[in-house]
Write a protein that holds these residues in place. Structure first.
Motif, PDB file in Angstrom:
ATOM      1  N   ARG A 244       9.074  14.120 -11.690  1.00 25.94           N
ATOM      2  CA  ARG A 244      10.320  13.352 -11.589  1.00 25.94           C
ATOM      3  C   ARG A 244      10.257  12.340 -10.442  1.00 25.94           C
ATOM      4  NH1 ARG A 244      12.777  18.414 -12.829  1.00 25.94           N
ATOM      5  NH2 ARG A 244      13.125  18.796 -10.607  1.00 25.94           N
ATOM      6  N   TRP A 245       9.738  12.782  -9.306  1.00 30.88           N
ATOM      7  CA  TRP A 245       9.630  11.873  -8.163  1.00 30.88           C
ATOM      8  C   TRP A 245       8.671  10.719  -8.473  1.00 30.88           C
ATOM      9  CZ3 TRP A 245      12.428  11.012  -4.039  1.00 30.88           C
ATOM     10  CH2 TRP A 245      13.275  12.002  -3.556  1.00 30.88           C
ATOM     11  N   ALA A 246       7.553  11.063  -9.097  1.00 33.96           N
ATOM     12  CA  ALA A 246       6.573  10.018  -9.421  1.00 33.96           C
ATOM     13  C   ALA A 246       7.159   9.010 -10.419  1.00 33.96           C
ATOM     14  CB  ALA A 246       5.306  10.644 -10.003  1.00 33.96           C
ATOM     15  N   ALA A 247       7.874   9.517 -11.436  1.00 33.88           N
ATOM     16  CA  ALA A 247       8.461   8.640 -12.446  1.00 33.88           C
ATOM     17  C   ALA A 247       9.506   7.702 -11.843  1.00 33.88           C
ATOM     18  CB  ALA A 247       9.091   9.473 -13.563  1.00 33.88           C
ATOM     19  N   ALA A 248      10.143   8.135 -10.759  1.00 34.36           N
ATOM     20  CA  ALA A 248      11.143   7.290 -10.095  1.00 34.36           C
ATOM     21  C   ALA A 248      10.510   6.314  -9.119  1.00 34.36           C
ATOM     22  CB  ALA A 248      12.163   8.168  -9.366  1.00 34.36           C
ATOM     23  N   ILE A 249       9.480   6.760  -8.417  1.00 35.45           N
ATOM     24  CA  ILE A 249       8.899   5.949  -7.343  1.00 35.45           C
ATOM     25  C   ILE A 249       8.012   4.831  -7.885  1.00 35.45           C
ATOM     26  CG2 ILE A 249       7.276   6.003  -5.393  1.00 35.45           C
ATOM     27  CD1 ILE A 249       8.379   8.793  -4.724  1.00 35.45           C
ATOM     28  N   ILE A 250       7.231   5.114  -8.929  1.00 35.66           N
ATOM     29  CA  ILE A 250       6.274   4.121  -9.443  1.00 35.66           C
ATOM     30  C   ILE A 250       6.970   2.826  -9.869  1.00 35.66           C
ATOM     31  CG2 ILE A 250       4.644   3.619 -11.313  1.00 35.66           C
ATOM     32  CD1 ILE A 250       3.709   6.547 -11.083  1.00 35.66           C
TER      33      ILE A 250
END
Length: 465
Positions: A244-250
């Protein structure tokens, strides 16, 4: 000032004609370009050893000019692969699926998402990033698999790739061949890309609705539409919180890159470097998170896969570009000064001669560039021939006295739409494969809308030259 045309000019022009003929017959042009480099070297230097060496040196020159483009595409593909394996791509587009409730929204929604994705990830990886997630949703609301393929194809391999405003691979090639700054070609391409994209997608959507209503629609399914080109990939489990964090940050990182481009006026190679560096950092972090204890080795593996893709795409482009670079600045660097006094390069000299012998205007130039670009796209690459489009645009612009950037952009748009993956069947495989439809049926559905779009865009270009 009159420039005397020499054997070098006529041989160069003859090879351009031969190359166009081969492309029209859907034959490979790499060998002919290599022979062209050798022939020009032999005429210019009258030395067998220097002309043979000129072939290799031409490859080196073209590779140096294209290195940034090859690297950025390879790195983007590397990053995309680890995102697909970890399922981060699914989370990135999942919030958008809740808005897809009708076939029309599915068509335009998939198209717009594909457009945005393709600007940053390039179309083929973009198909893999979003196709498996959005296709089942689109089919549930009544959009045929072939309709989804058309949307992904026209918006990704058509609109996004013909403009290529973020990665800037296409405008780099055409601008170099035309002897123009990348920024000029990109600016000139904006109205053409908008017109071409709007006309083509609206025509394709209307024709789909018309044929469905009249019972003439064919789905062209060749496999289960839920089948994905990712199916054989080994999926890697990441903790849900990390995904979830990666999907938001990228997306935020790439949005920050775009903001930085505007804030610091980054263009061309600087803008590409910023995107590429960000993608490398994302790749490394994701590889370390996904492969605990093996992240160092897996990072290298992803990079190797990306570069294999990059050089597979650009392998045929390098020898072709080597020939067309000889029409401008590369000639003196590779073969020395063997052109007449006052010459500004083979292409410019031919343009001057054209202006003196043939009544050339914006109408003739626009039609010629569209036809040239379309023919160069018949090889299914879209990229291998846009150097030729840039060279021809330079010739006509020199003859007309204006419109170099517009003509160059027009040739680029025509070449990419035809060969980048919208109407040449063997260039349609990514979208066709993920949707489980025949690439030939997809090409047939795209043909009329693309031809209508090219005609309208050519008319618009006539007023802009």
């Amino acid at each position: 000032m009159d420039i005397e045309l020499t054997a070098l000019h006529w041989v160069y022009l003859a090879f351009i004609v031969f190359i166009l003929v081969l492309m029209a017959r859907r034959r490979d042009t790499v060998m002919l370009c290599v022979i062209g480099v050798f022939a020009l070297g032999l005429i210019a230097t009258e030395s067998l050893t220097r002309s043979v060496s000129g072939i290799f040196n031409g490859f080196i020159y073209a590779t140096k000019e294209l290195a940034g483009t090859i690297f950025i595409i390879s790195i983007i593909v590397s990053m995309s692969r680890v995102m697909i394996k970890t399922g981060i791509n699914e989370l990135m587009v999942a919030p958008l699926t809740r808005f897809i409730r009708t076939p029309a929204i599915a068509f335009w929604g998939i198209g717009i998402i594909m457009l945005v994705s393709s600007f940053f990830f390039w179309p083929s990886p973009g198909v893999a990033l979003i196709g498996a997630v959005l296709l089942p949703v689109a089919r549930r609301v009544g959009l045929p698999a072939l309709g989804a393929a058309i949307a992904m194809n026209l918006f990704g391999h058509g609109i996004a790739l013909s403009g290529d405003y973020v990665i800037q691979g296409a405008p780099k090639l055409t601008a170099d061949a035309a002897g123009l700054p990348v920024s000029e070609v990109m600016e000139a391409s904006v109205p053409l890309v908008i017109v071409m994209g709007a006309v083509t997608t609206i025509a394709a959507f209307w024709m789909m609705l018309r044929d469905q209503k009249n019972g003439k629609w064919r789905d062209g399914l060749v496999a289960s539409a839920d089948r994905s080109i990712q199916a054989s990939d080994e999926r890697i489990a990441l903790p849900p919180r990390v995904r979830r964090w990666a999907a938001a940050i990228i997306p935020l990182l790439f949005a920050a890159d775009v903001a930085a481009m505007f804030a610091f006026d980054l263009q061309g190679g600087d803008a590409t470097a910023l995107i590429g560096g960000t993608a490398v950092i994302i790749l490394i972090v994701l590889a370390l998170l996904a492969h605990r204890g093996e992240g160092l080795e897996e990072t290298t593996s992803y990079l190797v896969q990306g570069f294999q893709f990059g050089f597979k795409v650009f392998g045929p482009v390098i020898p072709i570009a080597a020939f067309f670079y000889l029409g401008d600045a590369a000639f003196a660097e590779l073969l020395g000064s063997h052109l007449p006094a006052g010459s500004h390069g083979i292409v410019n000299d031919l343009g001057v001669a054209l202006a003196e012998t043939v009544p050339v205007n914006g109408i003739v130039g626009s039609i010629t560039l569209t036809v040239t670009g379309a023919i160069t796209g018949l090889d299914g690459s879209g990229f291998s021939g846009i150097s030729l489009a840039g060279s021809v645009a330079n010739m006509f612009a020199t003859a007309i006295g204006s419109g170099a950037a517009t003509l160059t952009a027009l040739g680029q748009v025509a070449a990419i739409w035809v060969g980048g993956g919208t109407i040449v069947p063997w260039a349609l495989i990514p979208a066709a494969a993920i949707c489980g439809v025949s690439p030939f049926e997809l090409a047939r559905r795209n043909l009329k809308p693309v031809l209508i779009g090219l005609a309208v865009t050519t008319v618009v270009a006539m007023f802009l030259v």
